[in-house]
Scaffold this motif. Structure first.
Motif, PDB file in Angstrom:
ATOM      1  N   PHE A  24       6.808 -95.814   9.418  1.00 44.03           N
ATOM      2  CA  PHE A  24       5.424 -95.767   8.934  1.00 44.03           C
ATOM      3  C   PHE A  24       4.408 -95.679  10.069  1.00 44.03           C
ATOM      4  CE2 PHE A  24       5.540 -98.188   4.562  1.00 44.03           C
ATOM      5  CZ  PHE A  24       6.205 -97.119   3.997  1.00 44.03           C
ATOM      6  N   SER A  75       6.873 -91.489   6.811  1.00 43.50           N
ATOM      7  CA  SER A  75       5.627 -91.207   6.095  1.00 43.50           C
ATOM      8  C   SER A  75       4.917 -89.978   6.658  1.00 43.50           C
ATOM      9  CB  SER A  75       4.694 -92.423   6.191  1.00 43.50           C
ATOM     10  OG  SER A  75       4.310 -92.656   7.543  1.00 43.50           O
ATOM     11  N   ARG A 121       5.585-103.271  -3.168  1.00 47.94           N
ATOM     12  CA  ARG A 121       5.482-103.395  -1.712  1.00 47.94           C
ATOM     13  C   ARG A 121       4.610-104.587  -1.355  1.00 47.94           C
ATOM     14  NH1 ARG A 121       1.899 -99.264   1.695  1.00 47.94           N
ATOM     15  NH2 ARG A 121       1.715-100.436   3.633  1.00 47.94           N
ATOM     16  N   SER A 132       6.370-104.644   4.351  1.00 53.81           N
ATOM     17  CA  SER A 132       5.784-103.990   5.531  1.00 53.81           C
ATOM     18  C   SER A 132       4.723-104.934   6.083  1.00 53.81           C
ATOM     19  CB  SER A 132       5.191-102.631   5.160  1.00 53.81           C
ATOM     20  OG  SER A 132       4.187-102.778   4.163  1.00 53.81           O
ATOM     21  N   GLY A 141       9.210-101.109   5.628  1.00 54.03           N
ATOM     22  CA  GLY A 141       8.413-100.062   6.248  1.00 54.03           C
ATOM     23  C   GLY A 141       7.959-100.564   7.605  1.00 54.03           C
TER      24      GLY A 141
END
Length: 459
Positions: A157, A184, A260, A290, A312
């Motif tokens: 990411f 990403s 998430r 993340s 992530g």
């Protein structure tokens, strides 16, 4: 034309060009071999992952000084006009031996040896070191993250936080090479054939009157691929809203993919999220985390039992935060057939062209490496040679490996590295031994070098 942009041939430190002129003016252009290796691994690194070779070879094969390059160099008032007139005829005509990308590498071991007329080999130093240094650093960090995840999905990411667009693309490449599930970064995905992966931003949610409306709108657009970001306001309440959206999708014959978590106490929140989802009958919805994570965070979370299915990873990966540089050295090892070396305190180099042999036990696990001279005749039990011919007379010796092939090479090799060398903190020291012939060459080169420097009539 002189007003055209400069080419990548000028991606060199100035001293490479000034040395090139001095070499040229004095007819000092015999065949030279330069070895690229790093002196020591960064802290808490038990290995490095070799990467960036293909970019380096691209640079060698495309090396051309254009009229615009020469015009700029002429404007500096530093160079001999005759040298500048000669420079556009220069091409890289040499040979390159290298490890394959994705191989594990350890301190002192040459990953690349460039053999060419010394002007050519010297001029490419900066480009070769930059390509390999960046991607090896990032690939090593990515491998540590993936190992910490213990088989869980990991997505890259970091594009918004890397130092420039090129670094972002290279990171996506090497992260996928070591086993990440995707990126990403859409440009990198298109360029390298990597799966593009994304979720949603807090801005999407806060642009709607309520979080629940935002979730429903996004799920309506992506009914089978939605990952809902649940921490914009109250995370636990956000998971409940996501569960409601997930049940509406299920009733319509679709499925919510994941939620998430991007902030807060990820251990406690992942436990709470898992319970809410399970109680809602959404056992298949994954919990994704993340928010400034790296390998040590992942290790800590999983050791504590966090029910997290994937990660992530961005900023700390994108800049290799705990080890943002590697001590690479591109040093002359042989000139005109004679082994040469540098004797600087703390920075001495190894003389002669070399080969690296990887040794294994009866189960195929790596036990150590043998660093030897390139032309030594060693027995099979001394290990498998890692440096192979990848370029001859300025041209590649074979097709460019696919990223999938490099990924398979890394996965196979990493599985053969004992766990003690993979530890995230205070890993074991992987043994690298020198052959007797290499030690003798080093001793002779040292003595002869010192003798020449102390001889009044020496060169």
């Amino acid at each position: 034309m002189a007003d055209s942009p400069p080419s990548r041939a000028l991606f060199a430190d100035l001293y490479e060009l000034t040395m090139a002129q001095a070499y040229w003016q004095h007819g000092h252009n015999a065949t030279a071999t330069f070895s690229l290796a790093f002196r020591n691994l960064p802290p808490d690194r038990g290995y490095a992952v070799f990467a960036g070779l293909e970019e380096a070879l691209d640079h060698l094969q495309a090396l051309r000084f254009t009229d615009a390059d020469v015009a700029y160099l002429r404007s500096l008032g530093l160079f001999d006009p005759a040298f500048l007139d000669w420079l556009p005829s220069l091409r890289f005509t040499g040979d390159v031996r290298a490890m394959g990308e994705g191989e594990l590498v350890f301190a002192e071991e040459p990953v690349v040896e460039v053999t060419a007329p010394v002007i050519e080999a010297q001029l490419v130093e900066t480009a070769v070191m930059n390509a390999i240094g960046l991607q090896t650093m990032l690939g090593t960090k990515a491998a540590r993250v993936l190992h910490a995840a213990q088989g869980r999905a990991v997505i890259e990411f970091a594009a918004r936080r890397t130092q420039g667009e090129e670094a972002a693309d290279r990171l996506a490449r090497v992260s996928y090479m070591v086993g990440f599930g995707g990126t990403s970064n859409v440009l990198a995905a298109a360029r390298y054939g990597i799966p593009p992966v994304g979720t949603m931003a807090h801005s999407f949610i806060s642009s709607f009157p309520t979080e629940a409306e935002a979730f429903d709108a996004y799920a309506d657009s992506f009914p089978d691929t939605s990952t809902l970001l649940v921490d914009t306001y109250d995370t636990v309440e956000g998971v409940r809203h996501a569960a409601d959206t997930g049940n509406r999708l299920r009733e319509a014959g679709h499925a919510l993919r994941a939620i998430r978590l991007d902030s807060g106490d990820l251990l406690a929140l992942s436990v709470a999220s898992r319970k809410i989802l399970d109680d809602a009958g959404l056992q298949d919805v994954r919990v994704f985390a993340s928010g400034g994570l790296d390998e040590t965070d992942i290790e800590t979370l999983l050791a504590a039992g966090a029910p997290i299915d994937g990660f992530g990873i961005g900023t700390k990966l994108g800049v290799s935060a705990d080890a943002p540089w590697m001590d690479w050295a591109y040093k002359l090892a042989e000139y005109d057939g004679v082994p040469v070396l540098k004797l600087s305190e703390g920075k001495a180099s190894l003389a002669g062209r070399k080969q690296v042999y990887r040794q294994t036990d009866r189960d195929g696990m790596y036990t150590g490496d043998l660093l030897a001279l390139a032309d030594e005749q060693l027995a099979e039990q001394d290990g498998a040679p890692l440096l192979t011919d990848v370029m001859r007379e300025g041209q590649r010796t074979g097709p460019v490996p696919s990223l999938v092939e490099l990924r398979e090479r890394f996965v196979a090799g990493f599985a053969r590295l004992p766990e003690r060398f993979k530890a995230l903190r205070e890993p074991g020291h992987y043994p690298v031994h020198h052959s007797w012939a290499l030690e003798e060459t080093q001793w002779r080169a040292t003595q002869e070098t010192l003798a020449r420097q102390h001889t009044p009539d020496g060169p």
